[in-house]
Write an enzyme that holds these catalytic residues in place. Structure first.
Site, PDB file in Angstrom:
ATOM      1  N   LYS A  98       0.827  -1.209   0.000  1.00  0.00           N
ATOM      2  CA  LYS A  98       0.000   0.000   0.000  1.00  0.00           C
ATOM      3  C   LYS A  98       0.864   1.263   0.000  1.00  0.00           C
ATOM      4  CE  LYS A  98      -3.994   1.638   2.736  1.00  0.00           C
ATOM      5  NZ  LYS A  98      -4.798   1.301   3.932  1.00  0.00           N
ATOM      6  N   SER A 173      -9.449   2.155   3.514  1.00  0.00           N
ATOM      7  CA  SER A 173      -8.499   2.813   2.648  1.00  0.00           C
ATOM      8  C   SER A 173      -7.688   1.861   1.773  1.00  0.00           C
ATOM      9  CB  SER A 173      -7.540   3.649   3.509  1.00  0.00           C
ATOM     10  OG  SER A 173      -6.815   2.844   4.422  1.00  0.00           O
ATOM     11  N   SER A 197     -10.006  -0.571   7.425  1.00  0.00           N
ATOM     12  CA  SER A 197      -9.373  -0.390   6.119  1.00  0.00           C
ATOM     13  C   SER A 197      -8.833  -1.655   5.476  1.00  0.00           C
ATOM     14  CB  SER A 197      -8.248   0.644   6.221  1.00  0.00           C
ATOM     15  OG  SER A 197      -8.775   1.935   6.394  1.00  0.00           O
TER      16      SER A 197
END
Length: 489
Positions: A98, A173, A197
């Site tokens: 990420k 996210s 997330s």
């Protein structure tokens, strides 16, 4: 696939057949086949790069991919195998990282234009663990600015789409991670979770996502010379997303290294004692915050039925401790984040600023416009009590089945449509939001498809008892099936 490398047999991998396209294989199948020489890591990586080239332009899940670097890592993995070196659990397997996690030689952009040149000099501990486990780091997955929303778009990298329906969020996210896994770009993706997330993107895209116990996986979220907030130290975790429960197990074998850099890491944490059998399971439909839709209720019934079929005792229960913890999240996390709002106003994008405005507007319903220091201190004191109470409940019900969200995947940008829609979005996420406050492990498991969108349930367990979650998830997956990889729709 190169004809010189025969397909792995069903007796070897426990699968009746495997597709010709290597990118469709599970991480478990890839790792076994690379380790035994049935295929090379280069072949696996080339296949995944081909899939990325095919679908990523439409989905925008991975925002930085360096093919030559990935192929070089694959070649090194093949060399080490040929040399007879000891191989890690993810040897030669593609994994994405990420954009808010440090990866040496890449910018930790956080999805913020001002940070596009914020180059990391070393890996975060969890990234280093994946690298030591032999993973081929394939690319950087998209995230909303500052990992702040359940919708993955930002001014720097653009919008990530859900492969099931472009009009719906892929989650956030870790939305780039979930979209990449669901569409077959990588079999495993790294994510992080302080408010859902990992679990919500997994749910939105029909894959599996695990939020481990706080302290289980070593991590850093800020540079070492920056003081991490108290909520980050006590609530944030790193966790994997994958298309199967077996691949989540495999990833967790890799995410198990010691690091002195994480102040909350618990090295050698003793696993919780195996719960008594038959397993008692609590089924929670509604925290009294948002009523689940018919599709969500049907998923809960489905999962409960599968668990009853293998001898579990499933009883519907109420869990007001989570409703209180949900509201506490908006005091403990959001009030700390208020200190960062001047930076957000300076470098954040318009979507994030609007989301923040709506978050604070709804949180004011409970905590007022400007919560006091006394409220904040009392909130942390209350947190300890709630942890103890939930721990006591989990001694009676070592597994709890509950919604990830009260709705299926939200329409894109629902959080910034209006304050009222944000109020509904926040309420729908209550059962997911509550768990990070208290530091317990939880995972999202798909159960089917309704109206063209994935459905699923959340499993909550005792601290350091990820094993019970994984066992239950395996039962659900065996009966419900898996629903990815899919072509973008």
């Amino acid at each position: 696939m190169n004809a010189a490398h025969p397909m792995p047999s069903s007796t070897t991998l426990g699968s009746p057949s495997l597709p010709d396209e290597l990118w469709r294989w599970s991480a478990t199948e890839m790792a076994h086949s690379v380790a035994t020489g049935l295929v090379s890591s280069r072949e696996v990586v080339e296949s995944c790069l081909g899939r990325i080239e095919e679908v990523n332009p439409q989905l925008n899940a991975l925002v930085e991919v360096r093919p030559e670097e990935a192929l070089s890592l694959a070649d090194d993995a093949d060399r080490r195998r040929s040399a007879g070196e000891e191989l890690g659990p993810l040897h030669g397997v593609p994994v994405s990282i990420k954009v808010n996690s440090d990866q040496a030689g890449y910018a930790t952009t956080q999805g913020v234009s001002a940070f596009q040149d914020a180059m990391a000099n070393e890996d975060s501990p969890h990234v280093a663990s994946l690298r030591r486990a032999g993973a081929v780091l394939m690319g950087r997955s998209n995230s909303p600015a500052f990992a702040y929303r359940w919708f993955t778009n930002n001014d720097l990298h653009g919008s990530t789409l859900n492969p099931w329906d472009a009009s719906r969020t892929p989650g956030g996210s870790s939305g780039g991670a979930s979209s990449a896994v669901a569409s077959g770009m990588v079999p495993i993706a790294g994510g992080n979770d302080i408010g859902g997330s990992v679990r919500y993107p997994a749910y939105a895209c029909g894959v599996v996502g695990l939020r481990p116990t706080v302290g289980r996986v070593a991590q850093t979220y800020h540079p070492d010379d920056v003081d991490a907030s108290l909520s980050v130290q006590t609530m944030l975790v790193q966790g994997p997303l994958a298309r199967s429960v077996a691949d989540i197990r495999l990833a967790m074998r890799a995410l198990n290294d010691f690091s002195h850099r994480d102040p909350a890491f618990v090295p050698g944490a003793q696993a919780a004692a195996r719960p008594d059998r038959p397993l008692r399971v609590g089924l929670v439909r509604d925290l009294g915050v948002a009523a689940p839709t018919a599709e969500v209720n049907a998923s809960l019934d489905q999962a409960a039925g599968y668990l009853r079929d293998v001898g579990c005792v499933v009883e519907e229960i109420e869990l007001p401790v989570l409703a209180e913890a949900y509201r506490l999240w908006y005091l403990l996390c959001m009030e700390e984040f208020r200190l960062a709002m001047p930076m957000v106003e300076e470098v954040g994008d318009a979507g994030m600023k609007k989301a923040a405005e709506h978050y604070y507007a709804v949180a004011a319903d409970w905590w007022g416009e400007k919560p006091t220091l006394e409220q904040f201190i009392a909130g942390y004191a209350r947190r300890g009590t709630l942890i103890r109470r939930l721990g006591e409940i989990l001694e009676t019900y070592p597994l709890i089945v509950l919604p990830v969200s009260a709705e299926q995947a939200f329409e894109q940008n629902a959080d910034i449509a209006s304050v009222e829609r944000m109020r509904q979005v926040m309420a729908a996420q209550a059962s997911m939001m509550a768990i990070p406050v208290l530091g317990f492990p939880a995972m999202s498991v798909p159960t089917g498809v309704a109206g063209g969108l994935p459905t699923g349930v959340q499993l909550l367990g005792r601290r350091f008892d990820e094993e019970t979650l994984l066992e239950a998830a395996t039962v659900i997956e065996a009966r419900a099936g898996t629903f990815t990889p899919i072509d973008p729709r």
